[in-house]
Design a protein around this motif. Structure first.
Motif: not given
Length: 366
Positions: A8-11, A13-14, A143, A146, A214-215, A218, A222
């Motif tokens: 995902s985009v959130r992953q 970014a992390v 994961r 995260e 979106k990435a 991000a 980030a």
């Protein structure tokens, strides 16, 4: 080559934030203080601005081939043989990066935490965990990142909060005293350490990220947040330790954490900075090694990269023990050789890709 793996985009970014912090927070303040003196924190801010420009370049590269990794579109763009040669230069960069970061880890533990433990055992144990992560695959690594990311943020906030009473603003004066040339030199060292290694992430971005547009945003955000982390650490090193102490220490942020003393009760909490560094360096080493292994597998047209992980991991451990014969050589290599090398692979190489892709796109239209 596990084409169906998506994050995902959130992953993503992390991953970028952890990768930005990586070795930077422990190592970079010393070099910045050597070049820019008390203006080191200003050089760090300039470096973050340059980092954003590098990320814009990588976003442009990813836009031409959104469904391919770097080694795949090398052959599509430059032809089979020239593409493989360029890919080999990239995977060698990834291999050297993973070996040098592994050496940093072993050297830090050997000199600061467990001086009686041979560096060979530290590197071997750390490399085993890195190889396990790469073998389990991209989704597992992300994961895990995260899960650990909130702990990294929490430790960082505690560290900064405990150091606020120790700040002495007079150590930052006079501001803008070193001139523009040392500031630019120091900022380029920031880029070489934190942003140019992002080229390894082109083995993940955008081919394995589920929302490319979106990435891209991000990626920029980030990078900015991760950059703010080492700007704060550099500011604290200069304002608490002073320029000379920061320049003298190989790991100034670790020495910085030793300064914490609240009411003669809360002290010797340097393990906070060590904890942040262990976690971020693990993921940075893992993705360097991931880029190396998957890139080599794609060059050799091997469908599954996992059988390569163990033998290449053994080579990595051996190389990490000989990549730097001693600390003096490491300092010389990092200042005079690594930065031009990183600029070649991380800047000139992507510019070449964008230029050739733009020309071929124009020729196709005509």
């Amino acid at each position: 080559m596990l084409k169906d793996v998506k994050i995902s985009v959130r992953q993503f970014a992390v991953l970028v934030m952890i990768y930005t912090i990586g070795t930077t927070i422990l190592v970079i303040p010393s070099g910045l203080a050597a070049d820019a003196k008390q203006d080191a924190w200003l050089a760090a801010i300039i470096g973050v601005g340059l980092n954003l420009l590098i990320v814009c370049l990588y976003n442009k590269v990813g836009g031409y081939f959104p469904n391919m990794t770097l080694t795949e579109y090398n052959e599509k763009l430059f032809g089979k043989w020239l593409g493989k040669i360029l890919s080999l230069s990239f995977i060698f960069f990834s291999f050297v990066g993973s070996a040098t970061v592994l050496f940093y880890m072993g050297n830090f533990v050997n000199t600061q935490v467990m001086p009686e433990t041979p560096i060979q055992f530290v590197n071997l144990i750390f490399a085993i965990v890195v190889a396990m992560g790469v073998r389990l695959g991209l989704e597992t690594i992300i994961r895990a990142a995260e899960i650990f990311f909130p702990w990294i943020i929490m430790l960082f906030i505690i560290l900064v909060a405990c150091l606020l009473p120790e700040i002495q603003l007079e150590k930052l004066q006079p501001i803008f005293s070193v001139g523009s040339k040392p500031l630019i030199k120091a900022a380029i060292s920031v880029v070489g350490t934190s942003a140019l290694p992002f080229i390894v992430l082109l083995m993940v971005f955008p081919a394995h990220v589920n929302q490319y547009q979106k990435a891209k945003k991000a990626f920029l955000l980030a990078t900015l947040i991760g950059g703010a982390g080492f700007v704060i650490i550099t500011f604290l090193c200069i304002s608490v330790l002073g320029t000379k102490m920061t320049e003298r220490h190989m790991f100034p942020s670790y020495a910085l954490a030793k300064q914490i003393n609240i009411g003669n009760f809360l002290e010797r909490v340097e393990i906070l900075i060590a904890g942040i560094w262990f976690l971020t360096v693990y993921f940075k080493t893992t993705f360097y090694f991931y880029g190396f292994v998957t890139g080599l597998a794609q060059i050799l047209n091997i469908e599954d990269y996992r059988p390569l992980v163990l033998p290449l991991g053994m080579i990595l451990v051996v190389f990490s023990l000989i990549v730097y014969p001693n600390v003096a050589y490491m300092a010389e290599f990092d200042t005079k050789i690594y930065i031009p090398y990183a600029l070649t692979i991380g800047l000139l190489y992507p510019i070449l890709i964008v230029g050739v892709a733009a020309i071929r796109k124009l020729m196709t239209k005509n």
